[in-house]
Scaffold this active site. Structure first.
Site, PDB file in Angstrom:
ATOM      1  N   TYR A  79       6.341  -0.364  -0.166  1.00  9.96           N
ATOM      2  CA  TYR A  79       7.147  -0.431   0.986  1.00  9.96           C
ATOM      3  C   TYR A  79       7.613  -2.106   1.255  1.00  9.96           C
ATOM      4  CZ  TYR A  79       8.145  -0.557   6.125  1.00  9.96           C
ATOM      5  OH  TYR A  79       8.567  -0.646   7.121  1.00  9.96           O
ATOM      6  N   SER A  96      10.913  -5.298   8.360  1.00 11.61           N
ATOM      7  CA  SER A  96       9.614  -5.097   8.904  1.00 11.61           C
ATOM      8  C   SER A  96       8.918  -6.256   8.566  1.00 11.61           C
ATOM      9  CB  SER A  96       8.826  -3.909   8.097  1.00 11.61           C
ATOM     10  OG  SER A  96       7.711  -4.054   8.361  1.00 11.61           O
TER      11      SER A  96
END
Length: 255
Positions: free
Chosen positions: A150, A137
């Site tokens: 995350y 990401s």
């Protein structure tokens, strides 16, 4: 002696980006697609839409024992892995202290440890020309409050992928870290927002879509790219985080 089957192994294949990769790899002339995710019904439904023979494995990859199950299945299959796509993962939006410790630990297990473990299982079954896509990401580029754990898991995956890209060059295996911005047509955002008590991330201007990310990153991987930022926001984010100190960026993202 029977020739080895050429396969693609895709985790997180039941929906979203994983399913988009499965549809793309369905065109690659492989002998089998191995589809891995928790939900058997979703995997079966996807397999019915594909022309390549599919093997559906409903496994929760956050459980270490299921990595053993996958490893044993691969060892018994007489296969060569042409593509590995690690697309399984989830996130939590909100302060880490407000999220369940067990959920945070499960995130680390799935996003980082399982991806690493499956990659190491698959490498011995790969040959020159094989491709590994690690779905990270653009959150991997900096520490992000309210996406603390995350972002940390994706930073691990990015660093791991970049080093592995170099390690495997002599074997002719390419590793690409895929670092998109928010993907609007997956379940990820809706699930991540379940813990977003302050409604920090409600609008996602610049969000991309799964088909675009899968197509662009697969093309990048085939060309030998180490890190793919498949959309405008992730591309700019990568540049900005290389220039501005991360402590300032983290402060700006605090909300």
């Amino acid at each position: 002696m029977n020739p080895k089957k050429k396969i693609a192994l895709i985790t997180g294949a039941s929906s979203g980006l994983g399913a988009a990769y499965a549809r793309l790899l369905d065109r690659e002339g492989l002998d089998e697609l191995w589809l891995v995710a928790r939900r058997a019904d979703r995997l079966t439904k996807l397999a019915e839409t594909l022309t390549t023979t599919c093997r559906c494995l409903p496994l929760d990859l956050a459980q270490e024992t299921n990595l053993d199950v996958l490893e044993q299945a691969l060892a018994a299959a007489n296969c060569q892995i042409a593509y590995l796509v690690n697309a399984a993962g989830f996130g939590c939006i909100g302060l880490s202290r407000e999220c369940s410790r067990k959920k945070l630990q499960e995130m680390v297990k799935l996003n980082a440890l399982a991806a690493m473990g499956i990659t190491e299982i698959c490498i011995p079954l790969m040959t020159k020309g094989s491709i590994i896509l690690e779905v990270a990401s653009c959150a991997a580029f900096q520490p992000i409050p309210n996406l603390t754990v995350y972002a940390a898991t994706k930073a691990f995956l990015l660093s791991y992928s970049r080093a592995l890209h170099v390690e495997l060059q002599d074997l002719g295996i390419n590793v690409t870290a895929v670092c998109p911005f928010w993907i609007k047509d997956t379940e990820f955002v809706a699930k991540a927002r379940e813990t977003d008590k302050r409604q920090i991330y409600q609008d996602m201007p610049g969000a991309t879509n799964a088909k675009h990310v899968a197509e662009k990153s697969l093309k990048a991987a085939k060309s030998g790219t180490a890190v793919c930022t498949p959309d405008t926001v992730s591309f700019l984010h990568r540049i900005i985080t290389a220039i501005i100190p991360h402590r300032l960026l983290a402060q700006a993202c605090k909300g």
